[in-house]
Design an enzyme around this catalytic site. Structure first.
Site, PDB file in Angstrom:
ATOM      1  CB  ALA A   1     -28.786 -51.092   3.180  1.00 18.19           C
TER       2      ALA A   1
ATOM      3  CG  ASP B   1     -18.748 -41.533  -1.006  1.00 16.66           C
ATOM      4  OD1 ASP B   1     -19.196 -40.636  -1.749  1.00 16.66           O
ATOM      5  OD2 ASP B   1     -19.462 -42.209  -0.252  1.00 16.66           O
TER       6      ASP B   1
END
Ligand code: ADE
Length: 310
Positions: A35, A203
């Protein structure tokens, strides 16, 4: 000084020795985007000693008027400079920051020909061979050649591997159980390095490990610039989407992230590798019950190609 470095990026310096002139950069196709961020393939002239032109990857923000995203990418740049170089992380090659006040910021990193491990495994699992042939050498010697050479068997039947966006590969590492161990070991070495620099990744997942030439794998996606919207694996919770299936319990319940919670994520990544790109917790829905399930001791079964010891 005891804070993890990603909580200190405001204090980290930018070293101008990394500055690279935009004129010497030729941008190519998009390798991936989310995004906010975008990674493009590019050619850089004179960025690596002894090479005229080097294929690189360039990370940028999509909307350069978005100050938060610019700051996040800048933090990633500073983290890359601060942690330093290691074979098994996606290393910084340079940066374009000169006109950052006008919204121009490029972070130039190594290009990894075969893309991320998750996609690579899914694309190539039809050619997988469950063999540990030559396995006495699967843990590459750090002091000598840092990684095992690619398994160049037969008529390179893995040419469908494709780099990101289907680039036309001819040679590719073949896919065997030995490769999985080799990659798992390299990720462990990269994470050991990051932990030694007090960097907590937060992550780690197969989608954030890239496969380069010579069977080298590199951990990517540093800093606060994690583009959490790029993947449906990130579920919305609280003030942002989180990769629930990779998270340690304490990260989920108390937002505690440590080297140990990175180790948990490493375990999930191992499961992804040894299931050839499977989705963790198959058949388990992600909802409020998922955490309860983990708390009650539920764990995944050993994936198909992992040994009991692994
Ligand atoms: N996709 C995202 N980052 C990449 C990189 N550094 N090399 C190749 N593909 C990528």
């Amino acid at each position: 000084p005891d804070l993890p470095i990603d909580e200190q990026t405001g204090c980290l310096p930018y070293d101008p020795k990394w500055e690279f002139s935009k004129d010497r950069l030729r941008l190519g196709m998009i390798l991936g985007q989310g995004a906010f961020g975008r990674v493009m393939k590019a050619e850089a002239i004179g960025i690596v000693d002894g090479e005229d032109v080097t294929v690189v990857a360039v990370k940028m923000v999509k909307d350069c008027t978005d100050k938060d995203q610019m700051m996040a990418l800048l933090s990633e740049l500073k983290i890359l400079i601060h942690v330093g170089q290691h074979l098994n992380i996606l290393n910084l090659l340079g940066a374009v920051t000169k006109d950052i006040r006008f919204g121009e910021l490029y972070v130039i990193v190594e290009y990894c020909h075969f893309g991320n491990l998750r996609t690579y495994l899914i694309k190539n699992k039809a050619h997988f061979e469950d063999t540990m042939e030559d396995c006495e050498n699967f843990m590459p010697d750090v002091k000598k050649e840092p990684v095992s050479s690619p398994n160049k068997k037969g008529p390179y039947y893995l040419n469908i591997a494709g780099g990101p966006m289907g680039s036309a590969d001819v040679l590719g590492p073949s896919l065997t159980t030995k490769n999985l161990y080799c990659w798992a070991f390299q990720v462990a070495r990269g994470m050991e390095f990051l932990a030694s620099k007090k960097y907590i990744h937060r992550d780690l997942a197969a989608r954030n490990v890239l496969l380069a030439e010579d069977n080298v794998v590199k951990i990517c996606d540093f800093g606060l610039a994690k583009d959490l919207y790029k993947d449906p694996e990130y579920h919305k919770k609280g003030d942002g989407p989180v990769p629930v299936k990779w998270m340690a319990l304490e990260s989920f319940t108390h937002r505690i992230y440590t080297t140990k919670s990175d180790v948990w994520s490493y375990g999930i990544m191992l499961w992804e590798l040894f299931s050839l790109g499977g989705n963790p917790y198959p058949g388990v829905e992600i909802n409020e019950k998922f955490i309860g399930l983990l708390k009650s001791g539920y764990r995944m079964e050993k994936p198909q190609y992992a040994s009991p010891e692994l």
